[in-house]
Design a protein around this motif. Sequence first.
Motif, PDB file in Angstrom:
ATOM      1  N   VAL A  73      -2.077   8.819 -13.165  1.00 26.10           N
ATOM      2  CA  VAL A  73      -0.853   8.023 -13.090  1.00 26.10           C
ATOM      3  C   VAL A  73      -0.430   7.854 -11.640  1.00 26.10           C
ATOM      4  O   VAL A  73      -0.334   8.820 -10.878  1.00 26.10           O
ATOM      5  CB  VAL A  73       0.275   8.693 -13.890  1.00 26.10           C
ATOM      6  CG1 VAL A  73       1.604   7.970 -13.676  1.00 26.10           C
ATOM      7  CG2 VAL A  73      -0.081   8.724 -15.368  1.00 26.10           C
ATOM      8  N   LYS A  74      -0.191   6.610 -11.257  1.00 25.67           N
ATOM      9  CA  LYS A  74       0.325   6.257  -9.939  1.00 25.67           C
ATOM     10  C   LYS A  74       1.712   5.655 -10.152  1.00 25.67           C
ATOM     11  O   LYS A  74       1.832   4.468 -10.464  1.00 25.67           O
ATOM     12  CB  LYS A  74      -0.589   5.249  -9.242  1.00 25.67           C
ATOM     13  CG  LYS A  74      -2.063   5.649  -9.200  1.00 25.67           C
ATOM     14  CD  LYS A  74      -2.296   6.814  -8.269  1.00 25.67           C
ATOM     15  CE  LYS A  74      -3.783   7.147  -8.148  1.00 25.67           C
ATOM     16  NZ  LYS A  74      -4.032   8.289  -7.250  1.00 25.67           N
ATOM     17  N   PRO A  75       2.762   6.444 -10.014  1.00 20.13           N
ATOM     18  CA  PRO A  75       4.099   5.916 -10.311  1.00 20.13           C
ATOM     19  C   PRO A  75       4.479   4.745  -9.409  1.00 20.13           C
ATOM     20  O   PRO A  75       4.194   4.747  -8.204  1.00 20.13           O
ATOM     21  CB  PRO A  75       5.018   7.116 -10.061  1.00 20.13           C
ATOM     22  CG  PRO A  75       4.135   8.311 -10.213  1.00 20.13           C
ATOM     23  CD  PRO A  75       2.802   7.885  -9.675  1.00 20.13           C
ATOM     24  N   VAL A  76       5.084   3.741 -10.027  1.00 19.13           N
ATOM     25  CA  VAL A  76       5.620   2.587  -9.304  1.00 19.13           C
ATOM     26  C   VAL A  76       7.107   2.515  -9.660  1.00 19.13           C
ATOM     27  O   VAL A  76       7.462   2.079 -10.752  1.00 19.13           O
ATOM     28  CB  VAL A  76       4.907   1.278  -9.711  1.00 19.13           C
ATOM     29  CG1 VAL A  76       5.503   0.097  -8.942  1.00 19.13           C
ATOM     30  CG2 VAL A  76       3.408   1.370  -9.471  1.00 19.13           C
ATOM     31  N   ASN A  77       7.942   2.966  -8.755  1.00 19.23           N
ATOM     32  CA  ASN A  77       9.371   3.038  -9.043  1.00 19.23           C
ATOM     33  C   ASN A  77       9.969   1.642  -8.942  1.00 19.23           C
ATOM     34  O   ASN A  77      10.321   1.158  -7.865  1.00 19.23           O
ATOM     35  CB  ASN A  77      10.062   3.988  -8.065  1.00 19.23           C
ATOM     36  CG  ASN A  77      11.500   4.273  -8.475  1.00 19.23           C
ATOM     37  OD1 ASN A  77      12.146   3.471  -9.137  1.00 19.23           O
ATOM     38  ND2 ASN A  77      11.998   5.434  -8.079  1.00 19.23           N
ATOM     39  N   ILE A  78      10.083   0.990 -10.088  1.00 20.68           N
ATOM     40  CA  ILE A  78      10.515  -0.401 -10.112  1.00 20.68           C
ATOM     41  C   ILE A  78      11.993  -0.550  -9.774  1.00 20.68           C
ATOM     42  O   ILE A  78      12.440  -1.643  -9.410  1.00 20.68           O
ATOM     43  CB  ILE A  78      10.205  -1.054 -11.470  1.00 20.68           C
ATOM     44  CG1 ILE A  78      10.877  -0.293 -12.625  1.00 20.68           C
ATOM     45  CG2 ILE A  78       8.701  -1.139 -11.681  1.00 20.68           C
ATOM     46  CD1 ILE A  78      10.666  -0.938 -13.992  1.00 20.68           C
ATOM     47  N   GLY A  79      12.751   0.541  -9.859  1.00 21.42           N
ATOM     48  CA  GLY A  79      14.159   0.485  -9.492  1.00 21.42           C
ATOM     49  C   GLY A  79      14.391   0.623  -8.005  1.00 21.42           C
ATOM     50  O   GLY A  79      15.512   0.437  -7.530  1.00 21.42           O
ATOM     51  N   ARG A  80      13.333   0.951  -7.271  1.00 19.48           N
ATOM     52  CA  ARG A  80      13.426   1.094  -5.815  1.00 19.48           C
ATOM     53  C   ARG A  80      12.536   0.092  -5.088  1.00 19.48           C
ATOM     54  O   ARG A  80      12.311   0.211  -3.896  1.00 19.48           O
ATOM     55  CB  ARG A  80      13.066   2.534  -5.404  1.00 19.48           C
ATOM     56  CG  ARG A  80      14.059   3.578  -5.904  1.00 19.48           C
ATOM     57  CD  ARG A  80      15.437   3.363  -5.284  1.00 19.48           C
ATOM     58  NE  ARG A  80      16.439   4.319  -5.768  1.00 19.48           N
ATOM     59  CZ  ARG A  80      17.326   4.042  -6.712  1.00 19.48           C
ATOM     60  NH1 ARG A  80      17.337   2.833  -7.282  1.00 19.48           N
ATOM     61  NH2 ARG A  80      18.210   4.946  -7.090  1.00 19.48           N
ATOM     62  N   GLY A  81      12.011  -0.853  -5.824  1.00 17.12           N
ATOM     63  CA  GLY A  81      11.277  -1.947  -5.200  1.00 17.12           C
ATOM     64  C   GLY A  81       9.841  -1.661  -4.843  1.00 17.12           C
ATOM     65  O   GLY A  81       9.217  -2.441  -4.106  1.00 17.12           O
ATOM     66  N   GLU A  82       9.264  -0.579  -5.369  1.00 21.08           N
ATOM     67  CA  GLU A  82       7.886  -0.248  -5.018  1.00 21.08           C
ATOM     68  C   GLU A  82       6.885  -1.268  -5.546  1.00 21.08           C
ATOM     69  O   GLU A  82       5.757  -1.343  -5.050  1.00 21.08           O
ATOM     70  CB  GLU A  82       7.533   1.157  -5.508  1.00 21.08           C
ATOM     71  CG  GLU A  82       8.318   2.238  -4.774  1.00 21.08           C
ATOM     72  CD  GLU A  82       8.001   3.644  -5.252  1.00 21.08           C
ATOM     73  OE1 GLU A  82       7.115   3.797  -6.142  1.00 21.08           O
ATOM     74  OE2 GLU A  82       8.634   4.597  -4.745  1.00 21.08           O
ATOM     75  N   GLN A  83       7.294  -2.083  -6.519  1.00 20.86           N
ATOM     76  CA  GLN A  83       6.413  -3.119  -7.056  1.00 20.86           C
ATOM     77  C   GLN A  83       6.204  -4.266  -6.072  1.00 20.86           C
ATOM     78  O   GLN A  83       5.357  -5.136  -6.298  1.00 20.86           O
ATOM     79  CB  GLN A  83       6.953  -3.655  -8.380  1.00 20.86           C
ATOM     80  CG  GLN A  83       8.264  -4.443  -8.290  1.00 20.86           C
ATOM     81  CD  GLN A  83       9.486  -3.556  -8.412  1.00 20.86           C
ATOM     82  OE1 GLN A  83       9.521  -2.449  -7.887  1.00 20.86           O
ATOM     83  NE2 GLN A  83      10.493  -4.046  -9.122  1.00 20.86           N
TER      84      GLN A  83
END
Length: 237
Positions: free
Chosen positions: A32-42
């Motif tokens: 798993v490679k977390p992508v914190n969508i609430g912090r704009g990592e996407q």
Amino acid sequence: MLAAMIDLYYWPTPNGWKITIALEELGLPYAVKPVNIGRGEQFRPEFLAISPNNRMPAIVDDDPPGGGAPLAIFESGAILQYLADKTGRLVPRDVRARYEVLQWVAWQVAGLGPMAGQAHHFRQYAPEKLPYAIDRYTNEVNRLYGVLDRRLSDREFVAGEYSIADIAIYPWVVPWQAQGQQLSDFPHLERWFRTIEAREAVKRGLEVGKELRVPKMDDDAKKVLFGQTAKSVREQR
């Protein structure tokens, strides 16, 4: 030599759960490679190279069929089909049965997911409570639940045997209360839902990244998630 691994770019949402459930059902090794969508990592350039639509989930498979360089795939429906084809499981080979499954995957991707997502937004996150929007999307989710309930009235699973169709749809029914629905209004859907949620692989898939979930979305996350424009992507170049 290290075992082949699938990198899963992920955040614990219904679309993310589709892929963790599928990977657990298929027994494929993944990281798993977390992508914190609430912090704009996407919007990071390295993620956009994998998922140009700046949405998770996405995968990179180190061992694609036929060999060659690692293969990146974005869009949850495409990932589900790829994983099923890679393993020869969870989707039939017979053309009629195969498209029975794939059309219900498309039904979820094009219908249930977007409509439920809008219901969530206007019921929970919109700064103004707009009755028209709330009713519009809550009612459409209700209609789609009715479609699914009717489909399940004479079969155990959505499209023949348990398949990626069930895996695609189930996570979007998990937050049924937030969508303004009652499972008891849909007895065939509820029976199916309880059957799916009892599967051990499904339980494991829903637990992935559980520690990443936040109880309440803060204002910064809302700005990131609900204020996206073309500029959001261009600024990351």
